[in-house]
Design a protein around this motif. Structure first.
Motif, PDB file in Angstrom:
ATOM      1  N   GLY A  81       0.809  -1.207   0.000  1.00 58.41           N
ATOM      2  CA  GLY A  81       0.000   0.000   0.000  1.00 58.41           C
ATOM      3  C   GLY A  81       0.842   1.257   0.000  1.00 58.41           C
ATOM      4  O   GLY A  81       2.040   1.242   0.321  1.00 58.41           O
ATOM      5  N   ALA A  82       0.210   2.372  -0.311  1.00 51.62           N
ATOM      6  CA  ALA A  82       0.912   3.639  -0.493  1.00 51.62           C
ATOM      7  C   ALA A  82       1.492   4.188   0.805  1.00 51.62           C
ATOM      8  O   ALA A  82       2.463   4.939   0.792  1.00 51.62           O
ATOM      9  N   GLY A  83       0.912   3.824   1.943  1.00 49.84           N
ATOM     10  CA  GLY A  83       1.358   4.401   3.200  1.00 49.84           C
ATOM     11  C   GLY A  83       2.503   3.671   3.877  1.00 49.84           C
ATOM     12  O   GLY A  83       2.957   4.094   4.950  1.00 49.84           O
ATOM     13  N   ALA A  84       2.994   2.592   3.286  1.00 52.47           N
ATOM     14  CA  ALA A  84       4.057   1.805   3.916  1.00 52.47           C
ATOM     15  C   ALA A  84       5.366   2.596   3.965  1.00 52.47           C
ATOM     16  O   ALA A  84       5.687   3.357   3.044  1.00 52.47           O
ATOM     17  N   LYS A  85       6.131   2.411   5.047  1.00 58.02           N
ATOM     18  CA  LYS A  85       7.392   3.101   5.256  1.00 58.02           C
ATOM     19  C   LYS A  85       8.540   2.093   5.302  1.00 58.02           C
ATOM     20  O   LYS A  85       8.330   0.900   5.518  1.00 58.02           O
ATOM     21  N   PRO A  86       9.793   2.551   5.103  1.00 61.39           N
ATOM     22  CA  PRO A  86      10.939   1.634   5.228  1.00 61.39           C
ATOM     23  C   PRO A  86      10.956   0.986   6.606  1.00 61.39           C
ATOM     24  O   PRO A  86      10.779   1.666   7.620  1.00 61.39           O
ATOM     25  N   TYR A  87      11.188  -0.300   6.642  1.00 61.59           N
ATOM     26  CA  TYR A  87      11.073  -1.037   7.913  1.00 61.59           C
ATOM     27  C   TYR A  87      11.995  -2.245   7.932  1.00 61.59           C
ATOM     28  O   TYR A  87      12.091  -2.972   6.948  1.00 61.59           O
ATOM     29  N   PHE A  88      12.683  -2.423   9.041  1.00 55.52           N
ATOM     30  CA  PHE A  88      13.389  -3.671   9.293  1.00 55.52           C
ATOM     31  C   PHE A  88      13.143  -4.055  10.744  1.00 55.52           C
ATOM     32  O   PHE A  88      12.773  -3.218  11.580  1.00 55.52           O
ATOM     33  N   GLY A  89      13.325  -5.320  11.058  1.00 60.13           N
ATOM     34  CA  GLY A  89      13.112  -5.763  12.425  1.00 60.13           C
ATOM     35  C   GLY A  89      13.815  -7.074  12.700  1.00 60.13           C
ATOM     36  O   GLY A  89      14.280  -7.758  11.780  1.00 60.13           O
ATOM     37  N   ARG A  90      13.909  -7.413  13.963  1.00 62.15           N
ATOM     38  CA  ARG A  90      14.434  -8.714  14.353  1.00 62.15           C
ATOM     39  C   ARG A  90      13.664  -9.203  15.571  1.00 62.15           C
ATOM     40  O   ARG A  90      13.226  -8.415  16.407  1.00 62.15           O
ATOM     41  N   VAL A  91      13.495 -10.505  15.671  1.00 62.84           N
ATOM     42  CA  VAL A  91      12.820 -11.129  16.803  1.00 62.84           C
ATOM     43  C   VAL A  91      13.722 -12.234  17.346  1.00 62.84           C
ATOM     44  O   VAL A  91      13.844 -13.293  16.729  1.00 62.84           O
ATOM     45  N   PRO A  92      14.374 -12.018  18.477  1.00 61.65           N
ATOM     46  CA  PRO A  92      15.092 -13.117  19.116  1.00 61.65           C
ATOM     47  C   PRO A  92      14.083 -13.988  19.853  1.00 61.65           C
ATOM     48  O   PRO A  92      13.188 -13.481  20.531  1.00 61.65           O
ATOM     49  N   PHE A  93      14.205 -15.299  19.712  1.00 62.59           N
ATOM     50  CA  PHE A  93      13.258 -16.193  20.372  1.00 62.59           C
ATOM     51  C   PHE A  93      13.935 -17.522  20.656  1.00 62.59           C
ATOM     52  O   PHE A  93      15.014 -17.819  20.131  1.00 62.59           O
ATOM     53  N   TYR A  94      13.294 -18.334  21.473  1.00 60.32           N
ATOM     54  CA  TYR A  94      13.796 -19.656  21.810  1.00 60.32           C
ATOM     55  C   TYR A  94      12.826 -20.721  21.333  1.00 60.32           C
ATOM     56  O   TYR A  94      11.614 -20.515  21.325  1.00 60.32           O
ATOM     57  N   SER A  95      13.384 -21.832  20.935  1.00 60.18           N
ATOM     58  CA  SER A  95      12.558 -22.988  20.605  1.00 60.18           C
ATOM     59  C   SER A  95      12.060 -23.624  21.898  1.00 60.18           C
ATOM     60  O   SER A  95      12.476 -23.242  23.000  1.00 60.18           O
ATOM     61  N   ALA A  96      11.199 -24.629  21.773  1.00 59.82           N
ATOM     62  CA  ALA A  96      10.728 -25.343  22.949  1.00 59.82           C
ATOM     63  C   ALA A  96      11.880 -26.017  23.689  1.00 59.82           C
ATOM     64  O   ALA A  96      11.841 -26.176  24.906  1.00 59.82           O
ATOM     65  N   GLY A  97      12.926 -26.405  22.952  1.00 59.55           N
ATOM     66  CA  GLY A  97      14.086 -27.052  23.546  1.00 59.55           C
ATOM     67  C   GLY A  97      15.183 -26.100  23.957  1.00 59.55           C
ATOM     68  O   GLY A  97      16.315 -26.522  24.204  1.00 59.55           O
ATOM     69  N   LYS A  98      14.889 -24.784  23.982  1.00 59.31           N
ATOM     70  CA  LYS A  98      15.810 -23.742  24.464  1.00 59.31           C
ATOM     71  C   LYS A  98      16.941 -23.409  23.501  1.00 59.31           C
ATOM     72  O   LYS A  98      17.954 -22.826  23.896  1.00 59.31           O
ATOM     73  N   GLN A  99      16.802 -23.754  22.225  1.00 62.47           N
ATOM     74  CA  GLN A  99      17.758 -23.292  21.220  1.00 62.47           C
ATOM     75  C   GLN A  99      17.411 -21.848  20.869  1.00 62.47           C
ATOM     76  O   GLN A  99      16.253 -21.522  20.582  1.00 62.47           O
ATOM     77  N   LYS A 100      18.388 -20.969  20.878  1.00 61.86           N
ATOM     78  CA  LYS A 100      18.143 -19.564  20.559  1.00 61.86           C
ATOM     79  C   LYS A 100      18.175 -19.340  19.044  1.00 61.86           C
ATOM     80  O   LYS A 100      19.072 -19.824  18.356  1.00 61.86           O
TER      81      LYS A 100
END
Length: 484
Positions: A242-261
């Motif tokens: 859409g026309a209103g979108a802006k430049p964007y980046f992101g990151r999500v650190p998370f863990y698996s059920a077995g605690k792997q990052k």
């Protein structure tokens, strides 16, 4: 030669599970599918073979991937994991929500053949995968892959044409449904995926009035509400078109059920795009791997992706970055004692690893994702998922052949873009300090360097030049549409 057992055992009951190659749940698995026709010796590959590694194998101090005895289009980890979503029991589960996304779309017609399955909308992300969550059991999984038109609809079908090229896949057992929500938020804001089918979606995916059944098949849209990113994506909506979108980046650190990052890293179609991003128009285009991934991980990288996309390969230091990103030329599995090798034009992987020349004290990252290492991908959204796994890194590092080959069937050439000065591309973003499991993002140019995790010492395989290995492969008769 070691092969994974093909015998099947019943999977654990209740909730969603990442199913390993032997039919039992694992925390995560990685697959590198072999290109059809590839060979070093013996019979040529059928394209059904795949290199396999998972969390259970990684428990061994020195472990390496095996060549599966399963066939990727018939049985094994991919089939068993993805098929969970399409069983009668899954359809009867009112608390199960999922969506599958792919930049190749079954509803689009191929421009050359007229058959179903052409390129999806160009303003959607260049990404493929599935996100699924069961609210009752608080279980969830995320599949990231590079296979076009998988799935075509709510069934597991691996199309014969997709056996031609090598592919990469990663599947993760998420810690819970809340983790799936954070990942979905990143997808909504950055990836902008083309959702081709979902648990509550009608078959006409791109009809805005026809996206969610009324009443819905499941309780998920009502339970979560229409502002939840999982529900929005099930409706094939996102925040990067859409026309209103802006430049964007992101990151999500998370863990698996077995605690792997893990760390999910993504950008939208505007970020770094010289046609849409004001900063990129002023200071030069930004590449996903050069300007974002290497900066977040704070390491030099080597990348193996599909480059036969009528584009150019960005230079190792496109914008004067701290860490170079180098392209690899081909894959040769001889170091792992498997008789297959293939050149870049038939490798559809979306793979990056920590550079083999990095100092020993740095982490050994493996990144599996969506984006090709070409200038053309600056105009598409997408991401990658990075994790530290010395055993898997060691194996991948031993099979990648360094350098860009010449005259091997039309691979991308080196970029001729003017490289801006370092002062023109200084980072204008403060340090990113994410809360655990939550998205961290900026609508700006580049992130600052991430804080390093504990160092892992690993022996470093030597780089092999493109001229030292000459992989043999039978080229497919016709090329697919560029940019896949």
């Amino acid at each position: 030669m070691t092969a994974a057992p093909a015998a099947k055992r019943p999977a654990k009951r209740g909730g969603l599970h990442v199913i390993g190659d032997s039919g039992t749940p694992v925390d995560w698995w990685f697959i590198y599918k072999v290109a059809k026709g590839s060979q070093i010796s013996g019979p040529a590959a059928t394209g059904q073979e795949y290199l396999y590694f998972d969390s259970e194998m990684n428990r061994t101090p020195v472990a390496q991937p095996v060549m599966s005895r399963n066939r990727i289009d018939r049985n094994g980890a991919l089939s068993d994991t993805l098929s969970q979503l399409f069983t009668p029991a899954a359809k009867a589960n009112k608390d199960l929500g999922w969506y599958c996304y792919n930049d190749e779309d079954r509803l689009q017609k191929n421009k050359k053949t007229g058959a179903s399955g052409g390129a999806g909308p160009s303003d959607r992300g260049h990404c493929k995968g599935a996100l699924a969550f069961d609210l009752a059991s608080d279980s969830a999984l995320w599949l990231i892959h590079s296979v076009p038109l998988l799935p075509m609809n709510a069934a597991f079908v691996y199309r014969p044409g997709e056996l031609e090229k090598a592919q990469t896949l990663l599947c993760i057992q998420l810690a819970n449904c809340d983790t799936a929500k954070h990942i979905a938020q990143l997808m909504f804001d950055a990836h902008g995926p083309n959702v081709v089918t979902a648990s509550d979606m009608l078959t006409t995916a791109h009809d805005p009035a026809n996206n969610i059944r009324k009443p819905p098949i499941t309780n998920v849209p009502v339970t979560l509400g229409n502002t939840d990113p999982r529900v929005l994506l099930m409706q094939d909506k996102n925040g990067s078109t859409g026309a209103g979108a802006k430049p964007y980046f992101g990151r999500v650190p998370f863990y698996s059920a077995g605690k792997q990052k893990f760390t999910a890293i993504a950008k939208n179609r505007i970020w770094g795009n010289p046609k849409l991003d004001p900063d990129a128009r002023k200071n030069g285009a930004k590449d996903f791997y050069n300007d974002l991934v290497s900066s977040v991980l704070d390491e030099a990288l080597e990348v193996e992706t599909w480059e036969d996309a009528k584009g150019e390969i960005p230079p190792p230091l496109e914008n004067g970055e701290k860490h170079p990103v180098e392209n690899t030329a081909s894959v040769n599995l001889a170091a792992l004692h498997f008789p297959y090798a293939w050149p870049e034009p038939v490798d559809h992987a979306k793979l990056a690893i920590s550079d083999r020349s990095n100092p020993p004290h740095l982490d050994r990252y493996v990144c599996v994702g969506d984006i090709n290492f070409t200038d053309a991908q600056e105009q598409r959204g997408g991401g990658t998922c990075a994790f530290v796994c010395p055993n898997l890194w060691q194996a991948i590092a031993s099979v990648l052949v360094e350098g860009t080959p010449k005259g091997e069937g039309g691979g991308a050439k080196a970029s001729t873009k003017k490289v801006p000065s370092k002062t023109a591309v200084k980072a204008r973003v403060g340090a990113m300090k994410p809360a655990a499991g939550k998205s961290t993002s900026k609508s700006a140019s580049r992130p600052t360097k991430a804080v390093k995790a504990a160092a892992t010492k690993t022996s470093v395989p030597s780089k092999r030049s493109a001229t030292s290995v000459k992989p043999s492969v039978k080229q497919p008769a016709a090329r697919k549409k560029p940019g896949r």
